[in-house]
Design a protein around this motif. Structure first.
Motif, PDB file in Angstrom:
ATOM      1  N   ASN A  56       3.786  -5.396   3.730  1.00 44.47           N
ATOM      2  CA  ASN A  56       2.592  -6.036   3.311  1.00 44.47           C
ATOM      3  C   ASN A  56       1.415  -4.739   2.723  1.00 44.47           C
ATOM      4  O   ASN A  56       1.117  -4.118   3.625  1.00 44.47           O
ATOM      5  CB  ASN A  56       2.408  -6.598   5.021  1.00 44.47           C
ATOM      6  N   PHE A  57       0.925  -5.011   1.991  1.00 45.72           N
ATOM      7  CA  PHE A  57       0.270  -4.114   1.575  1.00 45.72           C
ATOM      8  C   PHE A  57      -1.776  -4.463   2.343  1.00 45.72           C
ATOM      9  O   PHE A  57      -2.871  -3.603   2.590  1.00 45.72           O
ATOM     10  CB  PHE A  57      -0.175  -4.260  -0.266  1.00 45.72           C
ATOM     11  N   ALA A  58      -1.453  -5.773   2.551  1.00 48.44           N
ATOM     12  CA  ALA A  58      -2.648  -5.679   3.933  1.00 48.44           C
ATOM     13  C   ALA A  58      -2.920  -4.814   4.853  1.00 48.44           C
ATOM     14  O   ALA A  58      -3.847  -5.216   5.484  1.00 48.44           O
ATOM     15  CB  ALA A  58      -2.858  -7.559   4.544  1.00 48.44           C
ATOM     16  N   VAL A  59      -1.238  -4.882   5.338  1.00 42.82           N
ATOM     17  CA  VAL A  59      -1.665  -3.432   6.461  1.00 42.82           C
ATOM     18  C   VAL A  59      -2.285  -1.903   6.263  1.00 42.82           C
ATOM     19  O   VAL A  59      -2.501  -1.531   7.053  1.00 42.82           O
ATOM     20  CB  VAL A  59       0.061  -3.586   7.267  1.00 42.82           C
ATOM     21  N   SER A 123      -3.320   1.610  -5.726  1.00 45.53           N
ATOM     22  CA  SER A 123      -2.391   1.294  -6.829  1.00 45.53           C
ATOM     23  C   SER A 123      -1.159   0.046  -7.052  1.00 45.53           C
ATOM     24  O   SER A 123      -0.496  -0.161  -7.477  1.00 45.53           O
ATOM     25  CB  SER A 123      -1.920   2.356  -7.436  1.00 45.53           C
ATOM     26  N   GLY A 124      -1.088  -0.382  -5.555  1.00 46.84           N
ATOM     27  CA  GLY A 124      -0.442  -1.487  -5.510  1.00 46.84           C
ATOM     28  C   GLY A 124       1.387  -0.732  -5.285  1.00 46.84           C
ATOM     29  O   GLY A 124       2.392  -1.486  -5.009  1.00 46.84           O
ATOM     30  N   ASN A 125       1.306   0.754  -5.325  1.00 52.20           N
ATOM     31  CA  ASN A 125       2.838   1.519  -5.401  1.00 52.20           C
ATOM     32  C   ASN A 125       3.196   1.866  -4.118  1.00 52.20           C
ATOM     33  O   ASN A 125       3.042   2.951  -4.217  1.00 52.20           O
ATOM     34  CB  ASN A 125       2.710   2.252  -6.281  1.00 52.20           C
ATOM     35  N   VAL A 126       4.571   1.096  -3.766  1.00 50.97           N
ATOM     36  CA  VAL A 126       5.192   1.819  -2.264  1.00 50.97           C
ATOM     37  C   VAL A 126       5.479   3.126  -2.417  1.00 50.97           C
ATOM     38  O   VAL A 126       4.954   3.454  -1.297  1.00 50.97           O
ATOM     39  CB  VAL A 126       5.862   0.864  -1.873  1.00 50.97           C
TER      40      VAL A 126
END
Ligand code: ASC
Length: 151
Positions: A56-59, A123-126
């Motif tokens: 979860n990118f919010a975390v 960037s949204g990249n894990v």
């Protein structure tokens, strides 16, 4: 109802004692422990999330914000007199005050890696987050190796 004189006195004393505590070695050490403990929790949150199949990118964002906000504060957390010579419980090593240039370089490195972490999250990249999180951890360790009492 009129507040009692005692209550008024107590209310007036709260800010006075807070300021005195903040400026004392005990207060300085307390505040810096809180800052490092907050960073520790953020690191745990970040790495726990990285282990999930669909993070979860919010975390990530919440953790990166805590880290990037907390890192620059370290520069002000070690005034002279707040080391082991204070007689208080601290893992801070005298090297902090003996090698100020090296200490500043180590804290600046942490500030840089936490900012890079924020950029990686954006960037949204894990994979980028994973790499940047590892670099933050490396900066923590880099400083602990020289400036914190071994645990
Ligand atoms: C963490 C944390 C630290 C650092 C350190 C890196 O997550 O709480 O103090 O990383 O272990 O080596």
């Amino acid at each position: 109802m009129k507040p009692s004189p005692l209550l008024i006195l107590a209310a007036l004393l709260v800010p006075v004692t807070s300021v005195a505590l903040a400026a004392s070695p005990a207060g300085i050490i307390k505040v810096r422990h809180q800052n490092f403990e907050g960073m520790g929790r953020a690191m745990k949150g970040l790495f726990d999330e990285l282990r999930k199949p669909a993070p979860n990118f919010a975390v990530f964002k919440a953790s990166a914000t805590v880290l990037a906000n907390s890192a620059p504060r370290i520069a002000n957390h070690f005034p002279k007199g707040s080391g082991p010579e204070s007689g208080l419980k601290t893992d801070a090593l005298p090297a902090i005050w003996q090698k100020p240039g090296e200490f500043t370089a180590a804290t600046n490195r942490l500030v840089g890696t936490t900012q890079a972490l924020q950029a990686a999250v954006a960037s949204g990249n894990v994979m980028q987050v994973s790499k940047a999180a590892g670099d933050v951890g490396g900066s923590c360790k880099n400083c602990h190796d020289t400036f914190r009492k071994p645990r």
